[in-house]
Design a protein around this motif. Structure first.
Motif, PDB file in Angstrom:
ATOM      1  N   PHE A  82       0.860  -1.190   0.000  1.00  0.00           N
ATOM      2  CA  PHE A  82       0.000   0.000   0.000  1.00  0.00           C
ATOM      3  C   PHE A  82       0.889   1.230   0.000  1.00  0.00           C
ATOM      4  N   GLN A  83       0.307   2.405  -0.242  1.00  0.00           N
ATOM      5  CA  GLN A  83       1.050   3.666  -0.181  1.00  0.00           C
ATOM      6  C   GLN A  83       0.237   4.700   0.581  1.00  0.00           C
ATOM      7  N   LEU A  84       0.922   5.435   1.456  1.00  0.00           N
ATOM      8  CA  LEU A  84       0.299   6.498   2.239  1.00  0.00           C
ATOM      9  C   LEU A  84       1.235   7.697   2.277  1.00  0.00           C
ATOM     10  N   ARG A  85       0.659   8.891   2.454  1.00  0.00           N
ATOM     11  CA  ARG A  85       1.463  10.096   2.669  1.00  0.00           C
ATOM     12  C   ARG A  85       1.362  10.428   4.153  1.00  0.00           C
ATOM     13  N   LEU A  86       2.516  10.388   4.857  1.00  0.00           N
ATOM     14  CA  LEU A  86       2.544  10.568   6.303  1.00  0.00           C
ATOM     15  C   LEU A  86       3.514  11.677   6.679  1.00  0.00           C
ATOM     16  N   ARG A  87       3.293  12.244   7.875  1.00  0.00           N
ATOM     17  CA  ARG A  87       4.119  13.343   8.363  1.00  0.00           C
ATOM     18  C   ARG A  87       4.782  12.965   9.679  1.00  0.00           C
ATOM     19  N   ALA A  88       5.869  13.656   9.978  1.00  0.00           N
ATOM     20  CA  ALA A  88       6.550  13.485  11.270  1.00  0.00           C
ATOM     21  C   ALA A  88       5.715  14.120  12.373  1.00  0.00           C
ATOM     22  N   GLU A  89       5.878  13.609  13.589  1.00  0.00           N
ATOM     23  CA  GLU A  89       5.266  14.153  14.801  1.00  0.00           C
ATOM     24  C   GLU A  89       3.749  14.226  14.715  1.00  0.00           C
ATOM     25  N   GLU A  90       3.148  13.300  14.008  1.00  0.00           N
ATOM     26  CA  GLU A  90       1.699  13.225  13.950  1.00  0.00           C
ATOM     27  C   GLU A  90       1.285  11.808  14.325  1.00  0.00           C
ATOM     28  N   ARG A  91       0.272  11.718  15.173  1.00  0.00           N
ATOM     29  CA  ARG A  91      -0.207  10.401  15.615  1.00  0.00           C
ATOM     30  C   ARG A  91      -1.248   9.908  14.624  1.00  0.00           C
ATOM     31  N   TYR A  92      -1.025   8.722  14.088  1.00  0.00           N
ATOM     32  CA  TYR A  92      -1.912   8.148  13.076  1.00  0.00           C
ATOM     33  C   TYR A  92      -2.635   6.922  13.619  1.00  0.00           C
ATOM     34  N   SER A 109       6.966  -1.376  11.876  1.00  0.00           N
ATOM     35  CA  SER A 109       8.389  -1.070  11.865  1.00  0.00           C
ATOM     36  C   SER A 109       8.741  -0.293  10.596  1.00  0.00           C
ATOM     37  N   PRO A 110       9.444   0.790  10.709  1.00  0.00           N
ATOM     38  CA  PRO A 110       9.807   1.492  11.940  1.00  0.00           C
ATOM     39  C   PRO A 110       8.677   2.409  12.402  1.00  0.00           C
ATOM     40  N   GLY A 111       8.939   3.184  13.464  1.00  0.00           N
ATOM     41  CA  GLY A 111       7.928   4.060  14.048  1.00  0.00           C
ATOM     42  C   GLY A 111       7.595   3.580  15.443  1.00  0.00           C
ATOM     43  N   VAL A 112       6.831   4.362  16.188  1.00  0.00           N
ATOM     44  CA  VAL A 112       6.416   4.001  17.536  1.00  0.00           C
ATOM     45  C   VAL A 112       4.961   3.564  17.459  1.00  0.00           C
ATOM     46  N   TRP A 113       4.725   2.274  17.682  1.00  0.00           N
ATOM     47  CA  TRP A 113       3.381   1.709  17.613  1.00  0.00           C
ATOM     48  C   TRP A 113       2.797   1.584  19.015  1.00  0.00           C
ATOM     49  N   ALA A 115      -0.124  -0.134  20.848  1.00  0.00           N
ATOM     50  CA  ALA A 115      -1.146  -1.167  20.660  1.00  0.00           C
ATOM     51  C   ALA A 115      -2.430  -0.856  21.418  1.00  0.00           C
ATOM     52  N   ASP A 116      -2.350  -0.059  22.501  1.00  0.00           N
ATOM     53  CA  ASP A 116      -3.556   0.272  23.260  1.00  0.00           C
ATOM     54  C   ASP A 116      -4.478   1.198  22.472  1.00  0.00           C
ATOM     55  N   THR A 117      -3.902   2.108  21.698  1.00  0.00           N
ATOM     56  CA  THR A 117      -4.715   3.054  20.926  1.00  0.00           C
ATOM     57  C   THR A 117      -4.688   2.759  19.430  1.00  0.00           C
ATOM     58  N   ASP A 118      -3.982   1.693  19.033  1.00  0.00           N
ATOM     59  CA  ASP A 118      -3.822   1.342  17.615  1.00  0.00           C
ATOM     60  C   ASP A 118      -3.380   2.554  16.801  1.00  0.00           C
ATOM     61  N   SER A 119      -2.344   3.235  17.306  1.00  0.00           N
ATOM     62  CA  SER A 119      -1.867   4.429  16.612  1.00  0.00           C
ATOM     63  C   SER A 119      -0.350   4.386  16.423  1.00  0.00           C
ATOM     64  N   LEU A 120       0.085   5.066  15.361  1.00  0.00           N
ATOM     65  CA  LEU A 120       1.482   5.095  14.943  1.00  0.00           C
ATOM     66  C   LEU A 120       1.989   6.523  15.015  1.00  0.00           C
ATOM     67  N   LEU A 121       3.229   6.688  15.501  1.00  0.00           N
ATOM     68  CA  LEU A 121       3.840   8.011  15.607  1.00  0.00           C
ATOM     69  C   LEU A 121       5.260   7.946  15.065  1.00  0.00           C
ATOM     70  N   PHE A 122       5.626   8.957  14.272  1.00  0.00           N
ATOM     71  CA  PHE A 122       6.999   9.091  13.799  1.00  0.00           C
ATOM     72  C   PHE A 122       7.602  10.308  14.480  1.00  0.00           C
ATOM     73  N   ALA A 123       8.684  10.117  15.236  1.00  0.00           N
ATOM     74  CA  ALA A 123       9.336  11.229  15.924  1.00  0.00           C
ATOM     75  C   ALA A 123      10.089  12.117  14.935  1.00  0.00           C
ATOM     76  N   SER A 124      10.514  11.536  13.817  1.00  0.00           N
ATOM     77  CA  SER A 124      11.207  12.309  12.784  1.00  0.00           C
ATOM     78  C   SER A 124      10.556  11.972  11.440  1.00  0.00           C
ATOM     79  N   THR A 125      11.209  12.319  10.372  1.00  0.00           N
ATOM     80  CA  THR A 125      10.651  12.089   9.036  1.00  0.00           C
ATOM     81  C   THR A 125      10.268  10.621   8.861  1.00  0.00           C
ATOM     82  N   PRO A 126       9.025  10.347   8.403  1.00  0.00           N
ATOM     83  CA  PRO A 126       8.635   8.947   8.201  1.00  0.00           C
ATOM     84  C   PRO A 126       9.556   8.258   7.203  1.00  0.00           C
ATOM     85  N   PRO A 127       9.747   6.954   7.357  1.00  0.00           N
ATOM     86  CA  PRO A 127      10.641   6.217   6.458  1.00  0.00           C
ATOM     87  C   PRO A 127       9.990   6.025   5.090  1.00  0.00           C
ATOM     88  N   ALA A 128      10.774   5.698   4.108  1.00  0.00           N
ATOM     89  CA  ALA A 128      10.244   5.433   2.771  1.00  0.00           C
ATOM     90  C   ALA A 128       9.504   4.098   2.741  1.00  0.00           C
TER      91      ALA A 128
END
Length: 198
Positions: A82-92, A109-113, A115-128
């Motif tokens: 799949f493909q998504l457009r994501l930003r740094a420092e935003e909870r998805y 992987s990578p990113g901070v997952w 599991a309690d809120t089913d959300s993903l966060l990137f502290a810096s630029t999201p990976p390719a």
């Protein structure tokens, strides 16, 4: 949940959980924000190519055809890509449409997952590239429903399972004639059970 389909900009879906008790719910408000407007003040979105895989190497269920991350949505190809457009420092919050009962997102992987809120966060630029690993729960909840007198209720009873703070049931099952119930394929975690008669 409010969405703006077919707009000029990508819009972020706004969802509010409500619980209705003895009175009406009034004064609700939802604000829908175009992603294009946020982009001017936030870091630019990064095109991320992702892949869904099963933790045991099994094939991905054919029912999983769409992934949503906040206002971004993408078709899931048969190979899980799949493909998504994501930003740094935003909870998805990550949602997979038509995910079979008992299946859940185990890791990202990578990113901070979370599991309690089913959300993903990137502290810096999201990976390719991003990998989302799915698993099937291996826990079971068994129980019995009795009325105030300690007898099996004579009316139909349903038991619903929730993952707080969500007010939407994760699963619901009908209680058997002897008052027992069983909910299979759960992941480890905190749940809330509610029984409803009639």
């Amino acid at each position: 949940a409010a969405e703006v389909p077919g707009g000029r900009f990508s819009y972020r879906t706004e969802t509010v959980d409500i619980e209705i008790r003895d009175s009406d719910v009034t004064g609700m408000g939802l604000i829908i924000t175009p992603l294009g407007i946020r982009a001017a003040s936030a870091a630019a979105a990064t095109q991320v190519t992702g892949r869904l895989v099963m933790d045991n190497g099994a094939p991905l269920p054919a029912s999983v055809t769409r992934i949503t991350a906040a206002g971004e949505s993408s078709a899931v190809q048969p190979d899980g890509s799949f493909q998504l457009r994501l930003r740094a420092e935003e909870r998805y919050p990550i949602r997979l449409e038509n995910l079979p009962d008992g299946m859940y997102i185990k890791t990202v992987s990578p990113g901070v997952w979370n599991a309690d809120t089913d959300s993903l966060l990137f502290a810096s630029t999201p990976p390719a590239r991003l990998q989302i690993t799915l698993a099937v729960g291996d826990r079971t909840v068994r129980g019995r429903v009795l009325d105030m007198s300690g007898a099996v209720p004579h009316s139909e009873v349903a038991v619903s399972l929730f993952r707080p703070p969500s007010t939407r049931p994760l699963r619901s099952v009908t209680v058997r004639a002897d008052g027992t119930f069983q909910i299979d394929q759960l992941r480890a975690g905190d749940y809330e059970l509610k029984a409803k008669m009639g």
